[in-house]
Write a protein that holds these residues in place. Structure first.
Motif, PDB file in Angstrom:
ATOM      1  N   ALA A  82       0.769  -1.033  -0.100  1.00 33.52           N
ATOM      2  CA  ALA A  82       0.070  -0.150  -0.103  1.00 33.52           C
ATOM      3  C   ALA A  82       0.922   1.055   0.138  1.00 33.52           C
ATOM      4  O   ALA A  82       0.482   2.251  -0.541  1.00 33.52           O
ATOM      5  CB  ALA A  82      -0.869  -0.043   1.166  1.00 33.52           C
ATOM      6  N   THR A  83       2.029   1.117   0.891  1.00 36.62           N
ATOM      7  CA  THR A  83       2.867   2.296   0.932  1.00 36.62           C
ATOM      8  C   THR A  83       3.402   2.768  -0.718  1.00 36.62           C
ATOM      9  O   THR A  83       3.512   3.715  -0.945  1.00 36.62           O
ATOM     10  CB  THR A  83       4.062   2.086   1.779  1.00 36.62           C
ATOM     11  N   LEU A  84       4.194   1.593  -1.145  1.00 39.07           N
ATOM     12  CA  LEU A  84       4.555   1.736  -2.449  1.00 39.07           C
ATOM     13  C   LEU A  84       3.661   2.254  -3.512  1.00 39.07           C
ATOM     14  O   LEU A  84       3.876   3.403  -4.173  1.00 39.07           O
ATOM     15  CB  LEU A  84       5.195   0.313  -3.030  1.00 39.07           C
ATOM     16  N   VAL A  85       2.500   1.787  -3.724  1.00 42.14           N
ATOM     17  CA  VAL A  85       1.563   2.179  -4.764  1.00 42.14           C
ATOM     18  C   VAL A  85       1.102   3.924  -4.432  1.00 42.14           C
ATOM     19  O   VAL A  85       1.108   4.625  -5.250  1.00 42.14           O
ATOM     20  CB  VAL A  85       0.364   1.469  -4.769  1.00 42.14           C
ATOM     21  N   GLY A  86       0.946   3.901  -3.131  1.00 45.44           N
ATOM     22  CA  GLY A  86       0.711   5.395  -2.594  1.00 45.44           C
ATOM     23  C   GLY A  86       1.700   6.542  -2.881  1.00 45.44           C
ATOM     24  O   GLY A  86       1.439   7.341  -3.451  1.00 45.44           O
ATOM     25  N   ALA A  87       2.958   5.952  -2.958  1.00 47.47           N
ATOM     26  CA  ALA A  87       3.964   6.939  -3.391  1.00 47.47           C
ATOM     27  C   ALA A  87       4.119   7.132  -4.951  1.00 47.47           C
ATOM     28  O   ALA A  87       4.263   8.371  -5.276  1.00 47.47           O
ATOM     29  CB  ALA A  87       5.459   6.271  -2.807  1.00 47.47           C
ATOM     30  N   ILE A  88       3.798   6.109  -5.775  1.00 46.11           N
ATOM     31  CA  ILE A  88       4.002   6.056  -7.100  1.00 46.11           C
ATOM     32  C   ILE A  88       2.781   7.212  -7.694  1.00 46.11           C
ATOM     33  O   ILE A  88       3.216   7.719  -8.286  1.00 46.11           O
ATOM     34  CB  ILE A  88       3.828   4.854  -7.655  1.00 46.11           C
ATOM     35  N   VAL A  89       1.619   6.940  -7.023  1.00 44.34           N
ATOM     36  CA  VAL A  89       0.651   7.734  -7.563  1.00 44.34           C
ATOM     37  C   VAL A  89       0.750   9.082  -7.502  1.00 44.34           C
ATOM     38  O   VAL A  89      -0.133  10.111  -7.931  1.00 44.34           O
ATOM     39  CB  VAL A  89      -0.864   7.086  -7.369  1.00 44.34           C
ATOM     40  N   ARG A  90       1.525   9.470  -6.231  1.00 44.84           N
ATOM     41  CA  ARG A  90       1.601  10.713  -5.879  1.00 44.84           C
ATOM     42  C   ARG A  90       1.941  11.680  -7.347  1.00 44.84           C
ATOM     43  O   ARG A  90       1.637  12.574  -7.386  1.00 44.84           O
ATOM     44  CB  ARG A  90       2.473  11.119  -4.831  1.00 44.84           C
ATOM     45  N   VAL A  91       2.806  11.168  -8.274  1.00 42.04           N
ATOM     46  CA  VAL A  91       3.358  12.075  -9.166  1.00 42.04           C
ATOM     47  C   VAL A  91       2.261  12.417 -10.134  1.00 42.04           C
ATOM     48  O   VAL A  91       1.785  13.671 -10.523  1.00 42.04           O
ATOM     49  CB  VAL A  91       4.423  11.283  -9.900  1.00 42.04           C
TER      50      VAL A  91
END
Length: 458
Positions: A82-91
């Motif tokens: 969940a942390t990884l996907v949340g970081a990626i979609v921020r861009v």
């Protein structure tokens, strides 16, 4: 004479403000502040729920007893997804604000939260495959994107002199979504028991719909805000974008990583039951969220670089306490150190984010720009860099969960992970001092001296 706010109701399917100049004090006093504060309020609401959904699995894993067949390492990997996907979609979420409008994107991003919430409601029971849980956990990452779009949107509404307060309040109000979902989990475990995780999910479905409705009724789009691909490329090439990304790993990455992992650490290392863990887990994220605006206000007054520097020193000291507590196996000392860490991550979140617009404006002044030209350059580059900084910073949360996973797999405790975190905070301290506070030797050129010293105020 102040330019009026012109709203075109039909443009691009939403309410659009055609003229916006928050740096004009007359405009700000007469009309701008009222509109900005209204948008801030409903931005906080949507971001708050976004954070709750992003960190949903920090609560769901507390409901997953032996009947689910998932060991602690598997649970750490689950929340890390969940942390990884949340970081990626921020861009992409950062650039979506200018493309679709802050109001319009807030409506859409709020409704997107229904996807992971409903999916979790369907699958949350023993017998569901680990792969299915991984997919649903990944879906909750869309909640992490809400932070980037919300911060980019609010950054455009407020003048530079108010950004520390506004961004700190926006982020702090959003961050509180973490302890709130954990409190709701505690309430459910304490009343209905650990066999009823769907109650938590059922509570959030109407809240998500309400947030989307409020955004539709009360928020605005800013027409002057546009995606500047040139600014994005310039921000990527600028060393300050990457330096601030590194520092933001230390503050926000720590906050979100610890928020996800706290309950699992209490269960795995100290043998707490789900109810015992849930009764403590929310305290750290709550205090860290509440203090974030304070970090912004202190940065407005004393300079973000100064506050950030001493904050990292304090984070290293608090981590030392946690390492000591982990070695002697004292839950009381561990909680004191860990809660102090949460407070400091929140304070540092506010001070580091305040630094971003100030750094780029200081760079413009050092390059010979003045007045509105320097302010415009600062807004342009800070807006372009915020999404990337937020995304990289959030990856720190993934690193923390992976470090815990490895530490517990190899040694059965989190001690080695905490030692690694302590070393990282020391590196952040040195980097902050070296880049933003170190005085240039007397033999350096005058322009470089002015450039360096001005950063102390950002």
């Amino acid at each position: 004479m102040t330019a009026p706010i012109t709203t075109v109701a039909a443009r691009k399917g939403g309410r659009w403000i055609e003229k916006w100049d928050p740096e004009d004090e007359t405009f700000w006093r007469e009309t701008g502040e009222r509109v900005a504060r209204r948008n801030l309020l409903y931005s906080v609401l949507s971001e708050h729920i976004g954070f709750s959904i992003w960190t949903l699995w920090s609560v769901m894993v507390l409901f997953m007893g032996p009947e689910y067949g998932i060991d602690p390492a598997g649970k750490f990997f689950l929340i890390g997804t969940a942390t990884l996907v949340g970081a990626i979609v921020r861009v992409p979420y950062t650039f979506a604000v200018a493309r679709f409008g802050g109001r319009n994107w807030t409506i859409f991003s709020a409704l997107m939260l229904l996807l992971p919430t409903v999916a979790a409601f369907v699958v949350m029971e023993p017998g569901t495959s680990y792969t299915t849980f991984m997919v649903v956990s990944a879906l909750t990452g869309v909640g992490g994107g809400n932070f980037a779009s919300s911060m980019t949107n609010i950054n455009s509404f407020f003048p530079l002199r108010k950004k520390g307060w506004a961004l700190g309040l926006n982020a702090g109000g959003g961050n509180i979504g973490v302890p709130v979902v954990q409190l709701i989990g505690l309430l459910v475990i304490g009343t209905a028991g650990a066999a009823h995780p769907r109650i938590v999910l059922g509570i959030y479905i109407p809240l998500i719909i309400g947030a989307a409705l409020c955004a539709a009724l009360f928020m605005d789009n800013l027409a002057p805000v546009t995606n500047d691909t040139g600014a994005a490329r310039e921000a990527v090439r600028d060393r300050h974008t990457w330096i601030m990304s590194f520092l933001y790993i230390g503050t926000f990455g720590s906050f979100i990583g610890y928020s996800f992992a706290f309950g699992l650490v209490l269960q795995t290392q100290f043998g707490r039951t789900p109810l015992q863990a849930a009764s403590i887990t929310f305290i750290g994220p709550l205090l860290g969220s509440l203090i974030r605006p304070v970090g912004g206000v202190l940065a407005d007054r004393f300079g973000g670089a100064r506050i950030t520097l001493w904050n990292f020193a304090a984070m290293a000291a608090a981590t030392g306490v946690v390492v000591f507590a982990s070695v002697i196996e004292s839950l009381t000392v561990f909680l004191v150190g860990f809660v102090a860490l949460f407070l400091l991550t929140g304070l540092g979140n506010g001070s580091t984010y305040k630094m971003i617009p100030g750094i780029f404006q200081a760079k413009a002044l050092a390059g010979g720009m003045t007045g509105e030209a320097a302010a415009a350059y600062g807004r342009r580059l800070s807006g372009a860099s915020m999404g990337l900084i937020g995304a990289v910073g959030a990856l720190g949360g993934l690193a923390i969960n992976l470090a815990f996973r490895q530490s517990f797999q190899t040694a059965g405790t989190g001690t080695s992970a905490f030692v690694a975190f302590l070393v990282f905070y020391a590196c952040c301290y040195v980097l902050t001092w070296a880049v933003y506070l170190r005085r240039v030797p007397a033999g350096a050129v005058q322009a470089e001296t002015k450039h360096r010293l001005s950063y102390a105020e950002v």
